[in-house]
Design an enzyme around this catalytic site. Structure first.
Site, PDB file in Angstrom:
ATOM      1  N   CYS A  17       0.842  -1.203   0.000  1.00 59.42           N
ATOM      2  CA  CYS A  17       0.000   0.000   0.000  1.00 59.42           C
ATOM      3  C   CYS A  17       0.868   1.240   0.000  1.00 59.42           C
ATOM      4  O   CYS A  17       1.548   1.517   0.997  1.00 59.42           O
ATOM      5  CB  CYS A  17      -0.854   0.093   1.254  1.00 59.42           C
ATOM      6  SG  CYS A  17      -1.969  -1.228   1.499  1.00 59.42           S
ATOM      7  N   GLY A  18       0.815   1.995  -1.072  1.00 57.02           N
ATOM      8  CA  GLY A  18       1.471   3.296  -1.114  1.00 57.02           C
ATOM      9  C   GLY A  18       0.442   4.368  -0.817  1.00 57.02           C
ATOM     10  O   GLY A  18      -0.750   4.077  -0.660  1.00 57.02           O
ATOM     11  N   THR A  60      -0.614   6.504  -2.913  1.00 60.18           N
ATOM     12  CA  THR A  60      -1.478   6.672  -4.087  1.00 60.18           C
ATOM     13  C   THR A  60      -2.111   5.347  -4.508  1.00 60.18           C
ATOM     14  O   THR A  60      -3.318   5.264  -4.687  1.00 60.18           O
ATOM     15  CB  THR A  60      -0.675   7.258  -5.269  1.00 60.18           C
ATOM     16  OG1 THR A  60       0.057   8.398  -4.811  1.00 60.18           O
ATOM     17  CG2 THR A  60      -1.593   7.664  -6.406  1.00 60.18           C
ATOM     18  N   GLY A 105      -0.710  -2.233  -4.480  1.00 60.08           N
ATOM     19  CA  GLY A 105      -0.460  -3.378  -5.359  1.00 60.08           C
ATOM     20  C   GLY A 105      -0.722  -4.678  -4.618  1.00 60.08           C
ATOM     21  O   GLY A 105      -0.411  -4.797  -3.424  1.00 60.08           O
ATOM     22  N   GLY A 116       9.485   4.399   6.813  1.00 64.05           N
ATOM     23  CA  GLY A 116       8.394   3.887   5.978  1.00 64.05           C
ATOM     24  C   GLY A 116       8.626   2.410   5.689  1.00 64.05           C
ATOM     25  O   GLY A 116       9.725   2.026   5.299  1.00 64.05           O
ATOM     26  N   PRO A 117       7.593   1.583   5.871  1.00 62.32           N
ATOM     27  CA  PRO A 117       7.781   0.147   5.638  1.00 62.32           C
ATOM     28  C   PRO A 117       8.209  -0.168   4.211  1.00 62.32           C
ATOM     29  O   PRO A 117       8.972  -1.105   3.978  1.00 62.32           O
ATOM     30  CB  PRO A 117       6.408  -0.451   5.964  1.00 62.32           C
ATOM     31  CG  PRO A 117       5.470   0.691   6.026  1.00 62.32           C
ATOM     32  CD  PRO A 117       6.256   1.898   6.363  1.00 62.32           C
ATOM     33  N   ASP A 118       7.749   0.628   3.242  1.00 57.77           N
ATOM     34  CA  ASP A 118       8.151   0.374   1.850  1.00 57.77           C
ATOM     35  C   ASP A 118       9.672   0.510   1.682  1.00 57.77           C
ATOM     36  O   ASP A 118      10.295  -0.214   0.916  1.00 57.77           O
ATOM     37  CB  ASP A 118       7.408   1.298   0.873  1.00 57.77           C
ATOM     38  CG  ASP A 118       7.475   2.783   1.235  1.00 57.77           C
ATOM     39  OD1 ASP A 118       7.797   3.127   2.410  1.00 57.77           O
ATOM     40  OD2 ASP A 118       7.212   3.614   0.346  1.00 57.77           O
ATOM     41  N   ARG A 119      10.266   1.406   2.441  1.00 57.50           N
ATOM     42  CA  ARG A 119      11.716   1.607   2.346  1.00 57.50           C
ATOM     43  C   ARG A 119      12.453   0.438   2.977  1.00 57.50           C
ATOM     44  O   ARG A 119      13.505   0.014   2.489  1.00 57.50           O
ATOM     45  CB  ARG A 119      12.094   2.928   3.025  1.00 57.50           C
ATOM     46  CG  ARG A 119      11.240   4.085   2.523  1.00 57.50           C
ATOM     47  CD  ARG A 119      11.559   5.378   3.212  1.00 57.50           C
ATOM     48  NE  ARG A 119      12.826   5.908   2.721  1.00 57.50           N
ATOM     49  CZ  ARG A 119      13.457   6.942   3.293  1.00 57.50           C
ATOM     50  NH1 ARG A 119      12.939   7.510   4.367  1.00 57.50           N
ATOM     51  NH2 ARG A 119      14.582   7.374   2.791  1.00 57.50           N
ATOM     52  N   ASP A 122      13.098   4.918  -5.339  1.00 53.05           N
ATOM     53  CA  ASP A 122      11.719   4.487  -5.581  1.00 53.05           C
ATOM     54  C   ASP A 122      10.865   5.689  -5.987  1.00 53.05           C
ATOM     55  O   ASP A 122      10.689   6.635  -5.213  1.00 53.05           O
ATOM     56  CB  ASP A 122      11.163   3.822  -4.305  1.00 53.05           C
ATOM     57  CG  ASP A 122       9.831   3.109  -4.551  1.00 53.05           C
ATOM     58  OD1 ASP A 122       9.102   3.495  -5.486  1.00 53.05           O
ATOM     59  OD2 ASP A 122       9.515   2.168  -3.796  1.00 53.05           O
TER      60      ASP A 122
HETATM   61  N1  LIG Z   1       4.487   8.577 -18.496  1.00 51.17           N
HETATM   62  C1  LIG Z   1       3.865   8.606 -17.325  1.00 51.17           C
HETATM   63  N2  LIG Z   1       3.263   9.767 -16.945  1.00 51.17           N
HETATM   64  C2  LIG Z   1       2.617   9.828 -15.750  1.00 51.17           C
HETATM   65  N3  LIG Z   1       2.556   8.822 -14.875  1.00 51.17           N
HETATM   66  C3  LIG Z   1       3.153   7.671 -15.192  1.00 51.17           C
HETATM   67  C4  LIG Z   1       3.832   7.479 -16.413  1.00 51.17           C
HETATM   68  N4  LIG Z   1       4.335   6.213 -16.434  1.00 51.17           N
HETATM   69  C5  LIG Z   1       3.963   5.640 -15.263  1.00 51.17           C
HETATM   70  N5  LIG Z   1       3.263   6.507 -14.529  1.00 51.17           N
HETATM   71  C6  LIG Z   1       2.692   6.342 -13.197  1.00 51.17           C
HETATM   72  O1  LIG Z   1       3.740   6.088 -12.308  1.00 51.17           O
HETATM   73  C7  LIG Z   1       3.178   5.548 -11.156  1.00 51.17           C
HETATM   74  C8  LIG Z   1       4.106   4.492 -10.712  1.00 51.17           C
HETATM   75  O2  LIG Z   1       3.527   3.668  -9.748  1.00 51.17           O
HETATM   76  P1  LIG Z   1       4.273   3.386  -8.412  1.00 51.17           P
HETATM   77  O3  LIG Z   1       3.624   2.216  -7.747  1.00 51.17           O
HETATM   78  O4  LIG Z   1       5.706   3.324  -8.645  1.00 51.17           O
HETATM   79  O5  LIG Z   1       3.950   4.691  -7.587  1.00 51.17           O
HETATM   80  P2  LIG Z   1       2.555   5.166  -7.031  1.00 51.17           P
HETATM   81  O6  LIG Z   1       1.650   4.018  -7.005  1.00 51.17           O
HETATM   82  O7  LIG Z   1       2.111   6.352  -7.812  1.00 51.17           O
HETATM   83  O8  LIG Z   1       3.010   5.661  -5.612  1.00 51.17           O
HETATM   84  P3  LIG Z   1       2.816   4.970  -4.202  1.00 51.17           P
HETATM   85  O9  LIG Z   1       3.497   3.633  -4.284  1.00 51.17           O
HETATM   86  O10 LIG Z   1       3.467   5.922  -3.280  1.00 51.17           O
HETATM   87  O11 LIG Z   1       1.340   4.845  -4.029  1.00 51.17           O
HETATM   88  C9  LIG Z   1       1.781   5.047 -11.516  1.00 51.17           C
HETATM   89  O12 LIG Z   1       0.818   5.867 -10.909  1.00 51.17           O
HETATM   90  C10 LIG Z   1       1.734   5.201 -13.037  1.00 51.17           C
HETATM   91  O13 LIG Z   1       0.458   5.516 -13.493  1.00 51.17           O
HETATM   92  C1  LIG Z   2       8.315   8.458   2.262  1.00 51.68           C
HETATM   93  C2  LIG Z   2       7.137   7.575   1.967  1.00 51.68           C
HETATM   94  C3  LIG Z   2       5.868   8.402   1.864  1.00 51.68           C
HETATM   95  C4  LIG Z   2       7.393   6.901   0.609  1.00 51.68           C
HETATM   96  O1  LIG Z   2       6.387   6.020   0.275  1.00 51.68           O
HETATM   97  C5  LIG Z   2       6.996   6.469   3.045  1.00 51.68           C
HETATM   98  O2  LIG Z   2       8.122   5.673   3.061  1.00 51.68           O
HETATM   99  C6  LIG Z   2       6.769   7.059   4.417  1.00 51.68           C
HETATM  100  O3  LIG Z   2       5.682   7.431   4.756  1.00 51.68           O
HETATM  101  N1  LIG Z   2       7.863   7.104   5.244  1.00 51.68           N
HETATM  102  C7  LIG Z   2       7.840   7.563   6.615  1.00 51.68           C
HETATM  103  C8  LIG Z   2       9.029   8.413   6.950  1.00 51.68           C
HETATM  104  C9  LIG Z   2      10.390   7.781   6.672  1.00 51.68           C
HETATM  105  O4  LIG Z   2      10.513   6.828   5.909  1.00 51.68           O
HETATM  106  O5  LIG Z   2      11.372   8.278   7.226  1.00 51.68           O
HETATM  107  K   LIG Z   3       5.667   2.250  -4.294  1.00 51.46           K
END
Ligand SMILES: Nc1ncnc2c1ncn2[C@@H]1O[C@H](COP(=O)(O)OP(=O)(O)OP(=O)(O)O)[C@@H](O)[C@H]1O
Ligand SMILES: CC(C)(CO)[C@@H](O)C(=O)NCCC(=O)O
Ligand SMILES: [K+]
Length: 257
Positions: free
Chosen positions: A7-8, A10, A13, A107-110, A129
């Protein structure tokens, strides 16, 4: 069968891991209002469409949005009869150290990216990332997460320009042919595109200088290839980096708890 959930801020997955490879992966917008029943119906529909007839027995979650975890836990309990591993919770172990200021919540994703990078490449890494934020995670020689950089994400920066300036439209990011834009959209695209190329180069170079050693750079996130096509910024691009990290953490916990 393992379900990995990333979960990001935005997007969220979901992927199905059979122990060797991912059978499928799907994404939805991150919404804390989404109920367990909604997740399940959505997942079942996609599994049927892709003719994936498996039983989910294990779930691991990484969430940068704490509020969404509740309904994902209900999903696991009600439909998969399992307790999920949640990265960052004390009962989910990590195979690497985390060396940051006391009291800092990384952040857990990191952390997941760190584990994935360490598993695939060993130590001394810079992981970039491109999500809602653009993050740099620095991995020590022994695989520990030792900090990094948080910059605004590419789409977020574009959105911020549009929101704050009355005359600036909403634009998509692409690689401009020229640096000097001759219309508003081209000017904005140039600022974001070449600005990020510069941000990536400068930040990576300064991290290497501060560490005083060679470091491999691994990029993930949908926008990384766009920047890589313009200049050789990364040693590798791994779309599934975070999902891979979740499978590694899951295996580690199965073996050690
Ligand atoms: N050419 C492009 N222009 C705009 N957006 C793009 C393009 N190519 C890919 N993307 C977008 O990049 C994003 C990549 O997804 P990713 O999972 O890496 O990040 P996220 O989902 O936006 O962020 P988070 O993981 O923080 O929720 C997607 O939202 C996708 O629609
Ligand atoms: C920086 C983000 C938003 C990237 O997804 C996430 O990793 C987060 O909320 N982190 C918390 C703060 C930190 O990682 O130091
Ligand atoms: K991500």
């Amino acid at each position: 069968m393992l379900l990995t959930i990333d979960c990001g801020n935005t997007n969220t997955g979901f992927a199905i891991w059979d122990g060797t490879s991912f059978l499928a992966s799907w994404r939805c917008a991150t919404q804390h209002q989404r109920t367990a029943d909604e997740y399940y119906v959505w997942l079942q529909t996609l599994m049927h469409l892709h003719r994936i007839d498996v039983t989910i027995t294990d779930v691991i979650i990484s969430s940068t949005v704490p509020r969404v975890v509740l309904n994902l836990r209900v999903l696991c309990d009600r439909y998969f009869d399992t307790r999920p591993y949640v990265v960052g919770k004390p009962d989910t172990l990590l195979p690497v150290d985390v060396r940051v200021d006391a009291g800092t919540q990384v952040g857990p994703d990191r952390l997941v990216n760190t584990v994935a990078g360490w598993d695939r490449h060993g130590g001394d890494l810079i992981l970039v990332d491109f999500g809602t934020a653009t993050t740099f995670d620095v991995v020590d020689t022994d695989g520990a997460y030792i900090g990094g950089v948080i910059a605004p994400g590419v789409n977020l920066s574009l959105e911020a320009l549009h929101m704050a300036a009355a005359a600036l439209p909403h634009v998509d990011i692409t690689q401009p042919q020229r640096v000097i834009g001759t219309n508003t959209v081209a000017c904005m695209q140039s600022g974001i595109f070449w600005g990020y190329v510069g941000l990536i180069k400068e930040t990576s170079a300064r991290i290497r200088a501060e560490r005083g050693r060679a470091m491999k750079t691994v990029a993930t996130g949908g926008l990384a290839p766009l920047f890589q096509q313009a200049e050789d910024l990364f040693d590798s691009y791994e779309e599934d980096l975070t999902m891979h990290g979740l499978t590694v953490i899951h295996r580690f916990n199965k073996e050690n708890t």
